[in-house]
Motif scaffolding. Structure first.
Motif, mmCIF file in Angstrom:
data_model
loop_
_atom_site.group_PDB
_atom_site.id
_atom_site.type_symbol
_atom_site.label_atom_id
_atom_site.label_comp_id
_atom_site.label_asym_id
_atom_site.label_seq_id
_atom_site.Cartn_x
_atom_site.Cartn_y
_atom_site.Cartn_z
ATOM 1 N N PHE A 1 -6.669 6.879 -7.887
ATOM 2 C CA PHE A 1 -7.130 5.614 -7.322
ATOM 3 C C PHE A 1 -5.989 4.864 -6.645
ATOM 4 C CE2 PHE A 1 -11.073 6.422 -9.229
ATOM 5 C CZ PHE A 1 -11.990 5.492 -8.746
ATOM 6 N N ALA A 2 -4.821 4.855 -7.248
ATOM 7 C CA ALA A 2 -3.676 4.171 -6.653
ATOM 8 C C ALA A 2 -3.266 4.833 -5.345
ATOM 9 C CB ALA A 2 -2.505 4.149 -7.635
ATOM 10 N N ALA B 1 -2.205 0.874 3.530
ATOM 11 C CA ALA B 1 -1.137 1.087 4.511
ATOM 12 C C ALA B 1 -1.699 1.402 5.890
ATOM 13 C CB ALA B 1 -0.207 2.204 4.033
ATOM 14 N N ALA B 2 -2.799 2.143 5.938
ATOM 15 C CA ALA B 2 -3.390 2.521 7.219
ATOM 16 C C ALA B 2 -4.204 1.384 7.847
ATOM 17 C CB ALA B 2 -4.287 3.747 7.032
ATOM 18 N N ILE B 3 -4.887 0.621 7.019
ATOM 19 C CA ILE B 3 -5.761 -0.439 7.520
ATOM 20 C C ILE B 3 -4.984 -1.683 7.927
ATOM 21 C CG2 ILE B 3 -7.602 -2.049 6.838
ATOM 22 C CD1 ILE B 3 -8.609 0.226 4.966
ATOM 23 N N ALA B 4 -3.918 -1.978 7.232
ATOM 24 C CA ALA B 4 -3.187 -3.236 7.422
ATOM 25 C C ALA B 4 -2.815 -3.545 8.872
ATOM 26 C CB ALA B 4 -1.953 -3.270 6.532
ATOM 27 N N PRO B 5 -2.292 -2.597 9.646
ATOM 28 C CA PRO B 5 -1.897 -2.952 11.018
ATOM 29 C C PRO B 5 -3.054 -3.404 11.908
ATOM 30 C CG PRO B 5 -0.840 -0.915 10.348
ATOM 31 C CD PRO B 5 -1.854 -1.251 9.293
ATOM 32 N N GLN B 6 -4.284 -2.996 11.602
ATOM 33 C CA GLN B 6 -5.436 -3.387 12.408
ATOM 34 C C GLN B 6 -6.240 -4.526 11.790
ATOM 35 O OE1 GLN B 6 -5.211 0.093 11.523
ATOM 36 N NE2 GLN B 6 -3.961 0.423 13.320
ATOM 37 N N ALA B 7 -5.791 -5.071 10.686
ATOM 38 C CA ALA B 7 -6.541 -6.105 9.970
ATOM 39 C C ALA B 7 -6.264 -7.481 10.568
ATOM 40 C CB ALA B 7 -6.196 -6.071 8.485
ATOM 41 N N SER B 8 -6.814 -7.733 11.726
ATOM 42 C CA SER B 8 -6.548 -8.989 12.410
ATOM 43 C C SER B 8 -7.552 -10.079 12.049
ATOM 44 C CB SER B 8 -6.547 -8.773 13.923
ATOM 45 O OG SER B 8 -7.799 -8.258 14.332
ATOM 46 N N ARG B 9 -8.717 -9.692 11.577
ATOM 47 C CA ARG B 9 -9.740 -10.681 11.225
ATOM 48 C C ARG B 9 -9.618 -11.064 9.750
ATOM 49 N NH1 ARG B 9 -14.928 -9.869 14.498
ATOM 50 N NH2 ARG B 9 -15.920 -9.994 12.455
ATOM 51 N N ARG B 10 -10.081 -12.264 9.449
ATOM 52 C CA ARG B 10 -9.985 -12.782 8.086
ATOM 53 C C ARG B 10 -10.681 -11.877 7.071
ATOM 54 N NH1 ARG B 10 -10.997 -18.960 7.120
ATOM 55 N NH2 ARG B 10 -10.731 -18.683 9.332
ATOM 56 N N GLY C 1 0.818 -1.211 0.000
ATOM 57 C CA GLY C 1 0.000 0.000 0.000
ATOM 58 C C GLY C 1 0.852 1.262 0.000
ATOM 59 N N ALA C 2 1.887 1.280 0.826
ATOM 60 C CA ALA C 2 2.773 2.448 0.882
ATOM 61 C C ALA C 2 3.510 2.643 -0.441
ATOM 62 C CB ALA C 2 3.767 2.291 2.032
ATOM 63 N N TRP C 3 4.016 1.559 -1.016
ATOM 64 C CA TRP C 3 4.721 1.659 -2.300
ATOM 65 C C TRP C 3 3.783 2.109 -3.408
ATOM 66 C CZ3 TRP C 3 6.973 -3.780 -1.227
ATOM 67 C CH2 TRP C 3 8.022 -3.674 -0.297
ATOM 68 N N LEU C 4 2.558 1.631 -3.359
ATOM 69 C CA LEU C 4 1.563 2.032 -4.352
ATOM 70 C C LEU C 4 1.275 3.528 -4.255
ATOM 71 C CD1 LEU C 4 -0.363 0.971 -6.531
ATOM 72 C CD2 LEU C 4 -1.988 0.469 -4.719
ATOM 73 N N ALA C 5 1.120 4.029 -3.043
ATOM 74 C CA ALA C 5 0.878 5.464 -2.856
ATOM 75 C C ALA C 5 2.077 6.270 -3.352
ATOM 76 C CB ALA C 5 0.593 5.764 -1.385
ATOM 77 N N GLY C 6 3.276 5.806 -3.058
ATOM 78 C CA GLY C 6 4.470 6.506 -3.532
ATOM 79 C C GLY C 6 4.588 6.506 -5.043
ATOM 80 N N ALA C 7 4.325 5.363 -5.662
ATOM 81 C CA ALA C 7 4.395 5.280 -7.126
ATOM 82 C C ALA C 7 3.344 6.166 -7.778
ATOM 83 C CB ALA C 7 4.220 3.832 -7.577
ATOM 84 N N SER C 8 2.213 6.329 -7.107
ATOM 85 C CA SER C 8 1.150 7.163 -7.678
ATOM 86 C C SER C 8 1.559 8.630 -7.746
ATOM 87 C CB SER C 8 -0.141 7.009 -6.883
ATOM 88 O OG SER C 8 -0.055 7.662 -5.636
ATOM 89 N N VAL C 9 2.419 9.064 -6.843
ATOM 90 C CA VAL C 9 2.911 10.441 -6.886
ATOM 91 C C VAL C 9 3.748 10.641 -8.159
ATOM 92 C CG1 VAL C 9 4.327 12.175 -5.722
ATOM 93 C CG2 VAL C 9 2.843 10.677 -4.379
ATOM 94 N N ALA C 10 4.595 9.675 -8.465
ATOM 95 C CA ALA C 10 5.388 9.749 -9.694
ATOM 96 C C ALA C 10 4.488 9.706 -10.921
ATOM 97 C CB ALA C 10 6.391 8.599 -9.735
ATOM 98 N N LEU C 11 3.460 8.867 -10.875
ATOM 99 C CA LEU C 11 2.528 8.780 -11.999
ATOM 100 C C LEU C 11 1.788 10.097 -12.197
ATOM 101 C CD1 LEU C 11 1.191 7.117 -14.223
ATOM 102 C CD2 LEU C 11 -0.429 6.274 -12.485
ATOM 103 N N ALA C 12 1.365 10.722 -11.112
ATOM 104 C CA ALA C 12 0.674 12.009 -11.215
ATOM 105 C C ALA C 12 1.609 13.084 -11.763
ATOM 106 C CB ALA C 12 0.117 12.424 -9.858
ATOM 107 N N ALA C 13 2.867 13.070 -11.349
ATOM 108 C CA ALA C 13 3.833 14.043 -11.871
ATOM 109 C C ALA C 13 4.028 13.846 -13.372
ATOM 110 C CB ALA C 13 5.165 13.909 -11.142
#
Length: 115
Positions: free
Chosen positions: A43-44, A52-61, A11-23
């Motif tokens: 969207f990316a 990236a924000a949800i992942a640390p709390q995603a304990s349920r299936r 998720g973090a890498w996707l957000a970072g790559a999207s900045v380059a794509l927008a540029a």
């Protein structure tokens, strides 16, 4: 159960790559290509940030499943738009990606209510 750190990292890498794509979209292309690439970047970025924000709390299936849907969905949606621009391929995977994104958010919402 602990969620894989890969969900947040991707998720973090996707957000970072999207900045380059927008540029690139802002400075490298014009017209419909700019609009298509900017939409892919938006969207990316949004879904990468969410993962990236949800992942640390995603304990349920269900939460982990929703993250997978979001990441696969954005790869298909944004990837289809980007591939159309760079390789001239049709955007046939964009609707499937969008559907997976909607489903991912629906599953996440259900998971949050069930907590």
């Amino acid at each position: 159960m602990r969620v894989s750190p890969w969900f947040g990292a991707v998720g973090a890498w996707l957000a970072g790559a999207s900045v380059a794509l927008a540029a690139y979209a802002s400075h490298g292309v014009e017209g419909e290509a700019r609009e298509r690439l900017m939409l892919a970047a938006v969207f990316a970025f949004g879904h990468g940030l969410a993962a990236a924000a949800i992942a640390p709390q995603a304990s349920r299936r269900a939460a982990r499943f929703s993250l997978a849907l979001l990441l696969i969905g954005v790869a298909l949606f944004s990837g289809s738009l980007v591939a159309a621009q760079f390789f001239g391929t049709p955007t046939r995977f964009a609707p499937l990606g969008g559907t997976l994104l909607m489903l991912g958010w629906l599953v996440l919402g259900i998971d949050r209510v069930r907590r």
